[in-house]
Motif scaffolding. Structure first.
Motif, short mmCIF file in Angstrom:
data_model
loop_
_atom_site.label_atom_id
_atom_site.label_comp_id
_atom_site.label_asym_id
_atom_site.label_seq_id
_atom_site.Cartn_x
_atom_site.Cartn_y
_atom_site.Cartn_z
N GLU A 256 37.35 32.41 35.10
CA GLU A 256 38.39 33.36 35.51
C GLU A 256 38.69 33.30 37.01
N ALA A 257 37.67 33.25 37.83
CA ALA A 257 37.89 33.27 39.28
C ALA A 257 38.70 32.07 39.74
N GLU A 258 38.36 30.89 39.25
CA GLU A 258 39.07 29.67 39.65
C GLU A 258 40.51 29.69 39.15
N LEU A 287 48.31 30.10 32.76
CA LEU A 287 46.99 30.33 33.36
C LEU A 287 46.57 31.79 33.15
N ALA A 288 47.51 32.70 33.26
CA ALA A 288 47.20 34.12 33.03
C ALA A 288 46.73 34.35 31.60
N GLN A 289 47.34 33.63 30.66
CA GLN A 289 46.93 33.75 29.26
C GLN A 289 45.50 33.25 29.06
N LEU A 290 45.12 32.21 29.78
CA LEU A 290 43.74 31.72 29.70
C LEU A 290 42.77 32.77 30.20
N ILE A 291 43.15 33.47 31.27
CA ILE A 291 42.28 34.54 31.79
C ILE A 291 42.16 35.65 30.77
N THR A 292 43.26 36.01 30.13
CA THR A 292 43.24 37.03 29.08
C THR A 292 42.31 36.61 27.94
N ASP A 293 42.41 35.35 27.56
CA ASP A 293 41.55 34.84 26.47
C ASP A 293 40.07 34.91 26.87
N LEU A 294 39.76 34.54 28.11
CA LEU A 294 38.37 34.59 28.57
C LEU A 294 37.83 36.01 28.54
N ARG A 295 38.65 36.98 28.96
CA ARG A 295 38.21 38.37 28.97
C ARG A 295 37.99 38.87 27.54
N ALA A 296 38.87 38.46 26.64
CA ALA A 296 38.71 38.88 25.23
C ALA A 296 37.44 38.32 24.62
N GLU A 297 37.12 37.08 24.98
CA GLU A 297 35.93 36.43 24.44
C GLU A 297 34.64 37.05 24.98
N SER A 298 34.73 37.66 26.15
CA SER A 298 33.52 38.22 26.77
C SER A 298 33.21 39.64 26.30
N THR A 299 34.15 40.24 25.54
CA THR A 299 33.93 41.61 25.06
C THR A 299 33.34 41.63 23.67
#
Length: 299
Positions: A256-258, A287-299
């Motif tokens: 997410e940070a990168e 790229l924003a959608q990738l961040i959204t996907d990462l956050r969803a996967e971490s919950t």
């Protein structure tokens, strides 16, 4: 003539022969990577070698990876070939050019380097890939791959690969692999006969430039040894499996940070496939959608 690969046997199935014409796919690689003359010859030889090695694999999806790492200015050369007739590859320093060698030919050995290693990985389609490493014997690639076959696979082999490239591009490229099969490998006279005949040839590409077909070249070498050319002709081509979705998957692994940093500083991301030179662009929204996907996967 279209790029193709044929197989044959001789000496009562004691000899395996495989020939490939790879002119068009080598020219495509030259154009994609903007290769110098000597880099074209080096990569073309590696790709032809990969196709020849992959030709005797059985399982669908099997691939051979040839990685040449010498102490010459070209750096790493990588070719990846499949049993399906596809191949791709790249050269680390594609613009390097050298003067002709003492024989007036492209100095592939000098560009690759006479010291270093050849790494071969065989993915047979199941289990762990088989890998082997041998020292370079010349940097000419054909001799190095033949040395690998003798020392790592204990298969007496003769390998001819070549590329002719001029001002208009690649006009001839391909190779020929001759192997004495295990049941006859102890027959020193048969091995010596093959070595003698191959050594008498001026090279592989001169024969192609004379207009000879793969069948005629095999007939010249093995015609008096009961040559039997198999009817199947396999078409071969340059092909890379990269895609935009794969690029997005690789970007996602950055975290997410990168990804956020790319959005703020670069307003997107650009990725270039090493193997084929294809350029992929990901915009801010992707790229924003990738961040959204990462956050969803971490919950």
């Amino acid at each position: 003539m279209s790029d193709r690969l044929i197989r044959a046997t001789a000496a009562e199935n004691s000899i395996r022969a495989v020939g490939v014409i790879s002119t068009r796919l080598t020219e495509e690689a030259r154009q994609r990577h903007q290769l110098s003359y000597v880099a074209t010859a080096a990569l073309g030889r590696a790709m032809a070698s990969g196709l020849l090695l992959a030709s005797n694999m059985k399982k669908e999806g099997s691939r051979v990876n040839i990685h040449v790492k010498g102490n010459g200015p070209l750096g790493t050369i990588l070719a990846d070939a499949g049993v399906d007739g596809t191949v791709r590859g790249y050269v680390q320093h594609p613009k390097v050019e050298l003067p002709p060698n003492s024989r007036g030919k492209l100095d592939v050995g000098g560009a690759v380097g006479h010291q270093g290693y050849l790494y071969v990985v065989r993915d047979v389609g199941y289990g762990y890939p088989y890998s082997s490493t041998v020292e370079l014997v010349s940097g000419e690639i054909g001799e190095d791959v033949a040395n690998y076959l003798v020392n790592s696979e204990q298969t007496p082999s003769a390998l001819l690969v070549g590329v002719f490239v001029g001002a208009s591009g690649v006009t001839a490229a391909g190779g020929l692999l001759l192997q004495v099969l295990p049941k006859a490998a102890r027959d020193d006279s048969l091995v010596s006969l093959l070595e003698s005949r191959v050594s008498q040839l001026s090279g592989f590409t001169p024969l192609l430039r004379e207009g000879k077909t793969l069948q005629e070249i095999m007939e010249q070498l093995l015609g008096d040894l009961g040559l039997s050319i198999l009817p199947e002709v396999q078409m071969v081509r340059f092909n890379c499996g990269c895609s935009f979705n794969r690029v997005l998957g690789a970007l996602k692994m950055l975290g997410e940070a990168e990804l956020q940093d790319m959005i703020e500083k670069d307003e997107g991301a650009e990725a270039i496939c090493q193997f084929c030179g294809e350029v992929y662009q990901a915009n801010e929204a992707e790229l924003a959608q990738l961040i959204t996907d990462l956050r969803a996967e971490s919950t």
